[in-house]
Design an enzyme around this catalytic site. Structure first.
Site, PDB file in Angstrom:
ATOM      1  N   HIS A  89     -50.432 -55.444 -39.396  1.00  0.00           N
ATOM      2  CA  HIS A  89     -51.732 -55.756 -40.134  1.00  0.00           C
ATOM      3  C   HIS A  89     -51.334 -56.260 -41.384  1.00  0.00           C
ATOM      4  O   HIS A  89     -51.408 -55.369 -42.396  1.00  0.00           O
ATOM      5  CB  HIS A  89     -52.902 -54.696 -40.080  1.00  0.00           C
ATOM      6  CG  HIS A  89     -53.370 -54.437 -38.649  1.00  0.00           C
ATOM      7  ND1 HIS A  89     -54.678 -54.925 -38.148  1.00  0.00           N
ATOM      8  CD2 HIS A  89     -53.054 -53.653 -37.729  1.00  0.00           C
ATOM      9  CE1 HIS A  89     -54.800 -54.725 -37.213  1.00  0.00           C
ATOM     10  NE2 HIS A  89     -53.809 -53.635 -36.630  1.00  0.00           N
ATOM     11  N   GLU A  99     -53.402 -57.805 -43.338  1.00  0.00           N
ATOM     12  CA  GLU A  99     -54.718 -57.774 -44.062  1.00  0.00           C
ATOM     13  C   GLU A  99     -55.209 -56.279 -44.528  1.00  0.00           C
ATOM     14  O   GLU A  99     -56.342 -56.096 -44.946  1.00  0.00           O
ATOM     15  CB  GLU A  99     -55.694 -58.533 -43.434  1.00  0.00           C
ATOM     16  CG  GLU A  99     -56.327 -57.787 -42.115  1.00  0.00           C
ATOM     17  CD  GLU A  99     -55.553 -57.359 -41.143  1.00  0.00           C
ATOM     18  OE1 GLU A  99     -56.008 -56.489 -40.022  1.00  0.00           O
ATOM     19  OE2 GLU A  99     -54.612 -57.829 -41.083  1.00  0.00           O
ATOM     20  N   CYS A 146     -51.619 -58.443 -34.215  1.00  0.00           N
ATOM     21  CA  CYS A 146     -51.641 -57.258 -33.412  1.00  0.00           C
ATOM     22  C   CYS A 146     -52.129 -57.688 -31.893  1.00  0.00           C
ATOM     23  O   CYS A 146     -51.205 -58.018 -31.273  1.00  0.00           O
ATOM     24  CB  CYS A 146     -52.923 -56.371 -34.108  1.00  0.00           C
ATOM     25  SG  CYS A 146     -52.797 -54.546 -33.475  1.00  0.00           S
ATOM     26  N   PHE A 147     -53.364 -57.373 -31.603  1.00  0.00           N
ATOM     27  CA  PHE A 147     -53.631 -57.841 -30.125  1.00  0.00           C
ATOM     28  C   PHE A 147     -53.314 -59.369 -29.818  1.00  0.00           C
ATOM     29  O   PHE A 147     -52.863 -59.731 -28.953  1.00  0.00           O
ATOM     30  CB  PHE A 147     -55.073 -57.395 -29.839  1.00  0.00           C
ATOM     31  CG  PHE A 147     -55.303 -57.374 -28.245  1.00  0.00           C
ATOM     32  CD1 PHE A 147     -54.781 -56.475 -27.280  1.00  0.00           C
ATOM     33  CD2 PHE A 147     -56.443 -58.179 -27.968  1.00  0.00           C
ATOM     34  CE1 PHE A 147     -55.160 -56.444 -26.144  1.00  0.00           C
ATOM     35  CE2 PHE A 147     -56.778 -58.354 -26.520  1.00  0.00           C
ATOM     36  CZ  PHE A 147     -56.214 -57.275 -25.835  1.00  0.00           C
ATOM     37  N   GLY A 205     -57.442 -55.936 -31.970  1.00  0.00           N
ATOM     38  CA  GLY A 205     -58.372 -55.137 -31.042  1.00  0.00           C
ATOM     39  C   GLY A 205     -58.000 -54.185 -30.026  1.00  0.00           C
ATOM     40  O   GLY A 205     -56.524 -54.053 -29.789  1.00  0.00           O
ATOM     41  N   GLY A 207     -50.882 -49.833 -28.974  1.00  0.00           N
ATOM     42  CA  GLY A 207     -50.189 -48.999 -28.180  1.00  0.00           C
ATOM     43  C   GLY A 207     -49.316 -49.788 -27.156  1.00  0.00           C
ATOM     44  O   GLY A 207     -48.805 -49.228 -26.214  1.00  0.00           O
ATOM     45  N   PHE A 208     -49.271 -51.204 -27.318  1.00  0.00           N
ATOM     46  CA  PHE A 208     -48.858 -52.101 -26.439  1.00  0.00           C
ATOM     47  C   PHE A 208     -47.851 -52.934 -27.177  1.00  0.00           C
ATOM     48  O   PHE A 208     -47.982 -53.191 -28.691  1.00  0.00           O
ATOM     49  CB  PHE A 208     -49.611 -52.885 -25.609  1.00  0.00           C
ATOM     50  CG  PHE A 208     -50.498 -52.024 -24.558  1.00  0.00           C
ATOM     51  CD1 PHE A 208     -49.941 -51.954 -23.389  1.00  0.00           C
ATOM     52  CD2 PHE A 208     -51.733 -51.345 -25.099  1.00  0.00           C
ATOM     53  CE1 PHE A 208     -51.020 -51.321 -22.408  1.00  0.00           C
ATOM     54  CE2 PHE A 208     -52.424 -50.714 -24.120  1.00  0.00           C
ATOM     55  CZ  PHE A 208     -52.000 -50.564 -22.953  1.00  0.00           C
TER      56      PHE A 208
END
Length: 402
Positions: free
Chosen positions: A367, A369, A275-276, A247, A319-320
């Site tokens: 990712h 997936e 990810c997020f 996200g 980006g983090f």
């Protein structure tokens, strides 16, 4: 209706805007090109993506909400678009920057041109600029706020455009989960012919369709939940496992999801994050996150799996990152035992995965997936399936022994 010539799709004239456009960066840099997609004004964080393929998956990935994406590959649109490759039900990027839009689309799976989708989804873009120069600018100066102006918005003065760009909100501190999440719960049953291993609650922070599909194909009955779902609501569902999706936004602005995750980890619920979700696991474990200079975006990012020593090529969009030493075992500041970095980036040593050694939880920054590929890390779904299965078998043995 899309026109065709010798079985080669040609974008209709209505989807090919005429006139100039300008990309304006917050440092005052300007790039003049041609209008592409919808015309008007769009604002967002300017980032670049290095994938040579998969532009449709990029455009429809909710993680790109709030961003103007620069494609480093110069020729975009030659394979058109289709409904099967959509990662969500809409385009999420706030703006699109390319060098050379395809004049013809030659692919047997194409259902329409990219130009048409950009117009129908009201995505303001720009073409005909040197995207290599833009990419170098971002790489040297870092991701920054930007804006694309075309049509009537092009009549604004340079100073007015720059002021508008600089007045927009920064990505740092921004929570976008409520913007991209599903408005209501939905369920996806375990795939036909696959042995069921249990149920999984997926917190939709910007989840992609391929993620849900892979979970179902690995034996899970999937319940996808809005980002605002509460701890009591998840406990009432009593899922066998928990998943936090990819996200957009700043993980430091998602305290509610972090606190809920920490509580469910204390309940002993097996967890997998992507990810997020990796960043939120890091914060739930008590570590900090920070903003990268220009992030990792594209489908050619090399990562080292420390468990196997294997170099894996991954798809990324973030980006983090989580701030943890990449070597050794670290005690979780929040009291969850030992933690180690499982993967790290070979480009800049950024943490790409976390593995908890005393609780059933792990996550990755990339990712596995990725529908457009690569698929080097698809094994992580099997690893999580085994984790949940082993936990269930261990619980059954304890119950029978009692």
């Amino acid at each position: 209706m899309t026109a065709t010539t010798n079985e080669v799709t040609v974008p209709p004239a209505s989807a090919r805007p005429e006139g100039a456009a300008v990309l304006v960066l917050e440092d005052g840099t300007r790039y003049v090109g041609r209008a592409y997609g919808a015309t008007g004004r769009t604002l967002g964080e300017l980032v670049f993506s290095t994938g040579m393929t998969g532009y449709q998956e990029t455009l429809t990935d909710p993680s790109y909400a709030g961003q103007i994406v620069v494609m480093t590959t110069p020729h975009i649109g030659n394979t058109g678009v289709n409904d099967a490759d959509m990662e969500s039900d809409r385009i999420w990027v706030d703006g699109f920057v390319v060098r050379d839009p395809a004049r013809r689309i030659s692919n047997f799976r194409a259902e329409r041109s990219l130009d048409e989708d950009l117009v129908s989804h009201d995505v303001v873009g720009i073409s005909g600029i040197d995207t290599r120069a833009v990419t170098r600018r971002i790489r040297d100066a870092g991701a920054m706020r930007g804006g694309v102006f075309s049509g009537a918005e092009l009549e604004l003065s340079d100073d007015e455009q720059l002021t508008i760009v600089r007045e927009q909100e920064s990505m740092a501190g921004k929570n976008l989960s409520a913007v991209v999440t599903t408005p209501e719960r939905y369920d996806v049953a375990v795939a036909d012919g696959v042995e069921r291993v249990g149920s999984i609650a997926v917190l939709d922070l910007g989840v992609k369709r391929s993620t849900v599909q892979y979970l179902a194909e690995h034996g899970f009955d999937v319940t996808v939940l809005p980002a605002g779902t509460t701890l009591d609501e998840i406990r009432a569902l009593a899922p066998d496992s928990l998943f936090y999706s990819n996200g957009p936004g700043d993980p430091a602005a998602s305290d509610a999801q972090v606190e809920m995750l920490a509580a469910l980890l204390r309940d002993g619920m097996p967890f997998f994050g992507i990810c997020f979700g990796n960043q939120l696991l890091g914060r739930a474990l008590g570590f900090d996150t920070y903003k990268l200079p220009f992030g990792h975006r594209g489908i050619n990012q090399p990562v080292l799996d420390k468990r196997t020593g294997r170099v894996e090529i991954t798809a990324q969009n973030h980006g983090f990152a989580v701030e943890v030493p990449i070597e050794g075992e670290i005690d979780s500041p929040a009291g969850f035992g030992r933690v180690q970095v499982s993967h790290y980036s070979l480009n800049d040593n950024v943490v790409e995965g976390l593995e908890c050694l005393d609780i059933p939880a792990f996550s990755v920054q990339f990712h596995p997936e990725a529908a457009a590929g690569p698929h080097d890390t698809i094994y992580l779904f099997d690893r999580f399936r085994s984790l949940v299965q082993n936990r269930a078998e261990a619980a059954d043995s304890t119950t029978q022994g009692a």
